[in-house]
Enzyme design. Structure first.
Site, PDB file in Angstrom:
ATOM      1  N   GLU A 103      -9.347 -11.265  -7.781  1.00 46.86           N
ATOM      2  CA  GLU A 103      -8.484 -10.093  -7.608  1.00 46.86           C
ATOM      3  C   GLU A 103      -7.303 -10.130  -8.577  1.00 46.86           C
ATOM      4  O   GLU A 103      -6.879  -9.095  -9.095  1.00 46.86           O
ATOM      5  CB  GLU A 103      -7.994 -10.011  -6.160  1.00 46.86           C
ATOM      6  CG  GLU A 103      -9.117  -9.663  -5.185  1.00 46.86           C
ATOM      7  CD  GLU A 103      -8.659  -9.573  -3.736  1.00 46.86           C
ATOM      8  OE1 GLU A 103      -9.521  -9.320  -2.880  1.00 46.86           O
ATOM      9  OE2 GLU A 103      -7.450  -9.744  -3.452  1.00 46.86           O
ATOM     10  N   LYS A 110       0.821  -1.207   0.000  1.00 48.15           N
ATOM     11  CA  LYS A 110       0.000   0.000   0.000  1.00 48.15           C
ATOM     12  C   LYS A 110       0.868   1.277   0.000  1.00 48.15           C
ATOM     13  O   LYS A 110       2.072   1.214   0.279  1.00 48.15           O
ATOM     14  CB  LYS A 110      -0.948  -0.034   1.205  1.00 48.15           C
ATOM     15  CG  LYS A 110      -1.984  -1.176   1.128  1.00 48.15           C
ATOM     16  CD  LYS A 110      -2.971  -1.089   2.292  1.00 48.15           C
ATOM     17  CE  LYS A 110      -4.020  -2.193   2.215  1.00 48.15           C
ATOM     18  NZ  LYS A 110      -5.048  -2.058   3.279  1.00 48.15           N
ATOM     19  N   HIS A 114      -2.176  -5.323   1.396  1.00 46.03           N
ATOM     20  CA  HIS A 114      -3.453  -6.022   1.162  1.00 46.03           C
ATOM     21  C   HIS A 114      -3.122  -7.461   0.804  1.00 46.03           C
ATOM     22  O   HIS A 114      -2.110  -7.727   0.167  1.00 46.03           O
ATOM     23  CB  HIS A 114      -4.219  -5.385  -0.002  1.00 46.03           C
ATOM     24  CG  HIS A 114      -5.338  -6.265  -0.514  1.00 46.03           C
ATOM     25  ND1 HIS A 114      -6.590  -6.270   0.052  1.00 46.03           N
ATOM     26  CD2 HIS A 114      -5.360  -7.217  -1.493  1.00 46.03           C
ATOM     27  CE1 HIS A 114      -7.347  -7.173  -0.571  1.00 46.03           C
ATOM     28  NE2 HIS A 114      -6.621  -7.755  -1.518  1.00 46.03           N
ATOM     29  N   ASN A 153      -2.098   0.306   6.657  1.00 42.68           N
ATOM     30  CA  ASN A 153      -1.582  -0.945   7.231  1.00 42.68           C
ATOM     31  C   ASN A 153      -0.707  -1.765   6.276  1.00 42.68           C
ATOM     32  O   ASN A 153      -0.666  -2.988   6.339  1.00 42.68           O
ATOM     33  CB  ASN A 153      -2.731  -1.775   7.823  1.00 42.68           C
ATOM     34  CG  ASN A 153      -3.762  -2.172   6.781  1.00 42.68           C
ATOM     35  OD1 ASN A 153      -3.601  -1.874   5.609  1.00 42.68           O
ATOM     36  ND2 ASN A 153      -4.805  -2.858   7.208  1.00 42.68           N
ATOM     37  N   TYR A 174     -12.254  -2.290  -4.159  1.00 37.03           N
ATOM     38  CA  TYR A 174     -12.740  -2.405  -2.778  1.00 37.03           C
ATOM     39  C   TYR A 174     -14.268  -2.335  -2.689  1.00 37.03           C
ATOM     40  O   TYR A 174     -14.813  -2.065  -1.607  1.00 37.03           O
ATOM     41  CB  TYR A 174     -12.103  -1.336  -1.895  1.00 37.03           C
ATOM     42  CG  TYR A 174     -10.708  -1.703  -1.399  1.00 37.03           C
ATOM     43  CD1 TYR A 174     -10.525  -2.792  -0.542  1.00 37.03           C
ATOM     44  CD2 TYR A 174      -9.584  -0.981  -1.763  1.00 37.03           C
ATOM     45  CE1 TYR A 174      -9.260  -3.137  -0.070  1.00 37.03           C
ATOM     46  CE2 TYR A 174      -8.307  -1.318  -1.298  1.00 37.03           C
ATOM     47  CZ  TYR A 174      -8.165  -2.399  -0.452  1.00 37.03           C
ATOM     48  OH  TYR A 174      -6.927  -2.742   0.020  1.00 37.03           O
TER      49      TYR A 174
HETATM   50  P1  IDP Z   1      -7.759  -6.921   5.570  1.00 36.77           P
HETATM   51  O1  IDP Z   1      -7.001  -5.913   4.735  1.00 36.77           O
HETATM   52  O2  IDP Z   1      -6.967  -7.392   6.739  1.00 36.77           O
HETATM   53  O3  IDP Z   1      -8.319  -8.049   4.747  1.00 36.77           O
HETATM   54  P2  IDP Z   1     -10.462  -5.835   5.643  1.00 36.77           P
HETATM   55  O4  IDP Z   1     -11.437  -6.038   6.756  1.00 36.77           O
HETATM   56  O5  IDP Z   1     -10.695  -6.585   4.362  1.00 36.77           O
HETATM   57  O6  IDP Z   1      -8.999  -6.127   6.210  1.00 36.77           O
HETATM   58  O7  IDP Z   1     -10.436  -4.285   5.338  1.00 36.77           O
HETATM   59  C1  IDP Z   1      -9.840  -3.781   4.152  1.00 36.77           C
HETATM   60  C2  IDP Z   1      -8.991  -2.582   4.492  1.00 36.77           C
HETATM   61  O8  IDP Z   1      -9.843  -1.537   4.940  1.00 36.77           O
HETATM   62  C3  IDP Z   1      -7.997  -2.788   5.634  1.00 36.77           C
HETATM   63  O9  IDP Z   1      -6.788  -3.377   5.224  1.00 36.77           O
HETATM   64  C4  IDP Z   1      -7.796  -1.370   6.112  1.00 36.77           C
HETATM   65  O10 IDP Z   1      -6.876  -0.680   5.265  1.00 36.77           O
HETATM   66  C5  IDP Z   1      -9.160  -0.765   5.931  1.00 36.77           C
HETATM   67  N1  IDP Z   1      -9.916  -0.835   7.187  1.00 36.77           N
HETATM   68  C6  IDP Z   1     -10.472  -1.927   7.758  1.00 36.77           C
HETATM   69  N2  IDP Z   1     -11.094  -1.638   8.909  1.00 36.77           N
HETATM   70  C7  IDP Z   1     -10.933  -0.303   9.067  1.00 36.77           C
HETATM   71  C8  IDP Z   1     -11.346   0.625  10.082  1.00 36.77           C
HETATM   72  O11 IDP Z   1     -12.013   0.274  11.065  1.00 36.77           O
HETATM   73  N3  IDP Z   1     -10.974   1.927   9.890  1.00 36.77           N
HETATM   74  C9  IDP Z   1     -10.257   2.361   8.803  1.00 36.77           C
HETATM   75  N4  IDP Z   1      -9.848   1.512   7.840  1.00 36.77           N
HETATM   76  C10 IDP Z   1     -10.170   0.211   7.973  1.00 36.77           C
HETATM   77 MG    MG Z   2      -9.715  -7.993   3.178  1.00 33.61          MG
END
Ligand code: IDP
Ligand code: MG
Length: 138
Positions: free
Chosen positions: A127, A10, A116, A113, A50
């Site tokens: 994907e 990212k 992905h 974070n 997304y």
């Molecule tokens: P993942 O990336 O671990 O699979 P997902 O639940 O699929 O997590 O969420 C996709 C992305 O959305 C996360 O990697 C993060 O960047 C963002 N995200 C998820 N939850 C939150 C939140 O509570 N606040 C802000 N961003 C979030």
């Molecule tokens: Mg995810």
């Protein structure tokens, strides 16, 4: 089982200059880089990718973040690649991610974070198709 999965480094991690360190985590743990490109995503492409999160409160922020700078998109290949990649990534919230995982080591917050990773084999197939043509995977 031999699998392929999609990984994205990212914008936060690309900006920090840790592309090589993250790629090393994959290559050192039995995941081969079968496809790789560095791109600046458009709002439309990031939004479409997304789309599963469209109803979540953080969708707008997530799309803005993903277009805030270039990303590196990869196809990782190996035994149990989907789960292995998720293990190497660590929990979505870096504060909850296990020590030694990519997110624990390189991520700051739940939205920025670092990586992905596809969460299932079915999503991985879709994907990968979304971002790569057949000739870009070798
Ligand atoms: P993942 O990336 O671990 O699979 P997902 O639940 O699929 O997590 O969420 C996709 C992305 O959305 C996360 O990697 C993060 O960047 C963002 N995200 C998820 N939850 C939150 C939140 O509570 N606040 C802000 N961003 C979030
Ligand atoms: Mg995810």
């Amino acid at each position: 089982m031999m699998e392929q999965t999609l990984s994205i480094i990212k914008p936060d991690a690309v900006a920090k200059g840790v592309i090589g360190k993250i790629v090393d985590r994959f290559e050192s743990n039995g995941l081969r880089i079968a496809g790789m490109k560095k791109v600046q995503l458009s709002e439309q492409t990031a939004g479409e990718f997304y789309a599963v999160h469209k109803e979540r409160p953080f969708y707008g922020e997530l799309v803005s973040f993903m277009i805030s700078g270039p990303v590196v998109i990869m196809v990782l290949e190996g035994e149990n690649a989907v789960l292995k990649n998720r293990d190497l990534m660590g929990a979505t919230n870096p504060k909850e991610a296990l020590a030694g995982t990519i997110r624990a080591d390189f991520a700051e917050s739940i939205d920025a974070n670092a990586v992905h990773g596809s969460d299932s084999l079915e999503n991985a197939v879709n994907e990968i198709k979304f971002f790569f043509t057949e000739d870009e995977i070798c």
